[in-house]
Design an enzyme around this catalytic site. Structure first.
Site, PDB file in Angstrom:
ATOM      1  N   LYS A  71       0.791  -1.225   0.000  1.00  0.00           N
ATOM      2  CA  LYS A  71       0.000   0.000   0.000  1.00  0.00           C
ATOM      3  C   LYS A  71       0.828   1.281   0.000  1.00  0.00           C
ATOM      4  O   LYS A  71       0.374   2.316  -0.494  1.00  0.00           O
ATOM      5  CB  LYS A  71      -0.955   0.012   1.198  1.00  0.00           C
ATOM      6  CG  LYS A  71      -2.084  -1.008   1.101  1.00  0.00           C
ATOM      7  CD  LYS A  71      -3.048  -0.842   2.253  1.00  0.00           C
ATOM      8  CE  LYS A  71      -4.197  -1.823   2.158  1.00  0.00           C
ATOM      9  NZ  LYS A  71      -5.190  -1.607   3.237  1.00  0.00           N
ATOM     10  N   ASP A 107      -9.934   2.914   2.459  1.00  0.00           N
ATOM     11  CA  ASP A 107      -9.946   2.306   3.794  1.00  0.00           C
ATOM     12  C   ASP A 107     -10.535   3.253   4.826  1.00  0.00           C
ATOM     13  O   ASP A 107     -11.288   2.845   5.715  1.00  0.00           O
ATOM     14  CB  ASP A 107      -8.524   1.930   4.224  1.00  0.00           C
ATOM     15  CG  ASP A 107      -8.000   0.693   3.515  1.00  0.00           C
ATOM     16  OD1 ASP A 107      -8.820  -0.142   3.080  1.00  0.00           O
ATOM     17  OD2 ASP A 107      -6.770   0.568   3.406  1.00  0.00           O
TER      18      ASP A 107
END
Length: 284
Positions: A71, A107
């Site tokens: 990420k 997220d």
């Protein structure tokens, strides 16, 4: 679904990725809405990440989700990074628009959406976070926007908790405590790996020196575990025995996936989609 030469490709990359529930989630949405997309999972070793991103461009893949451990590293290979992803310092969604790769982070909003969908409000609440998992920054940056009363972050390594707390405070201006000072918390969140696989019999606070017992979990607490497999960890079992409300990480997975799908396909999904996915995909 009928896959043809015109079917558009979506995917998730990670190391590993074969355990991901994302293909089930995204392919259900495409099938339900009759949109011509298919979604796969690709395991990409860290030293092959740049080649994988080149492949997204070369193959014309419309979008990919990014999971651990890529990420942060993936950001250096993108053309554009959304302002929110820049602030959070990580990307979990990449959209390919005519060869221009743009990174987003769903997220943050996905976690907050999952709390709201489960009837958990964060405004004016005392919140305890255990562990410094990768979702901590996105989750807390969004929660802080809702004006919680306090946030306390504890970890097995105290120095890591202090460093992460300072980073979040720098981003938001909100002071993050790193020492438990309350007898009870409204929301307790586990971001550690305690409860997964060979750690299934471990409670998250067993490895955190600052916690001697879990009396801060009461019948007025909402216990949140970022783990969704198994669906009920030892932590959530313990919280249930104390009378607390519980939720696992499945709803966050669903909500962040719904937001990513909207970016991939430039569509707005029905508000009931997260609940529909939970019922039709993950309750069977």
């Amino acid at each position: 679904m009928t896959i043809t030469g015109k079917t558009k490709q979506l995917a998730v990359i990670g190391y590993p990725a074969d355990h991901s529930f994302s293909p089930l989630l995204h392919n259900f949405i495409s099938d339900y809405l009759q949109l011509d997309y298919t979604y796969s999972a690709f395991t990409v070793a860290p030293d092959m990440l740049q080649d994988a991103i080149r492949g997204v461009r070369a193959l014309g893949i419309c979008g990919i989700n990014v999971t651990a451990p890529h990420k942060i590293e993936v950001m250096k290979y993108l053309d554009v990074i959304s302002p929110e992803a820049q602030i959070l310092g990580s990307v979990n969604t990449i959209v390919n628009r005519n060869g221009i790769l743009t990174g987003y982070n769903t997220d943050s909003e996905g976690f907050y959406m999952s709390l709201v969908n489960n009837g958990t409000e964060t405004e004016g609440k005392d919140i305890l976070v255990m562990g410094c998992g990768g979702v901590v920054i996105p989750a807390l940056v969004r929660i802080i926007k809702s004006n919680p009363k306090s946030i306390t972050l504890v970890n097995r390594t105290k120095e890591k908790a202090i460093k992460l707390a300072e980073k979040i405070t720098h981003i938001t201006g909100f002071n993050i405590e790193t020492q438990i000072k309350s007898d009870s918390y409204d929301i307790v969140i586990n971001t550690t790996t305690a409860g997964m696989a060979d750690m299934s019999d471990i409670l998250p606070w067993e490895s955190i020196p600052d916690i001697s017992d879990a009396d801060f979990i009461t019948e007025n607490t909402t216990a949140v575990d970022m783990i969704y497999n198994p669906p009920k960890t030892k932590f959530l079992q313990y919280a249930e025995e104390k009378g607390a409300k519980t939720m696992n990480g499945l709803d966050m997975l669903i909500c962040q996936g719904v937001l990513a799908y909207e970016l991939f396909t430039d569509t707005h999904l029905p508000a009931q989609m997260p609940g529909l996915i939970r019922k039709e995909v993950f309750s069977k």
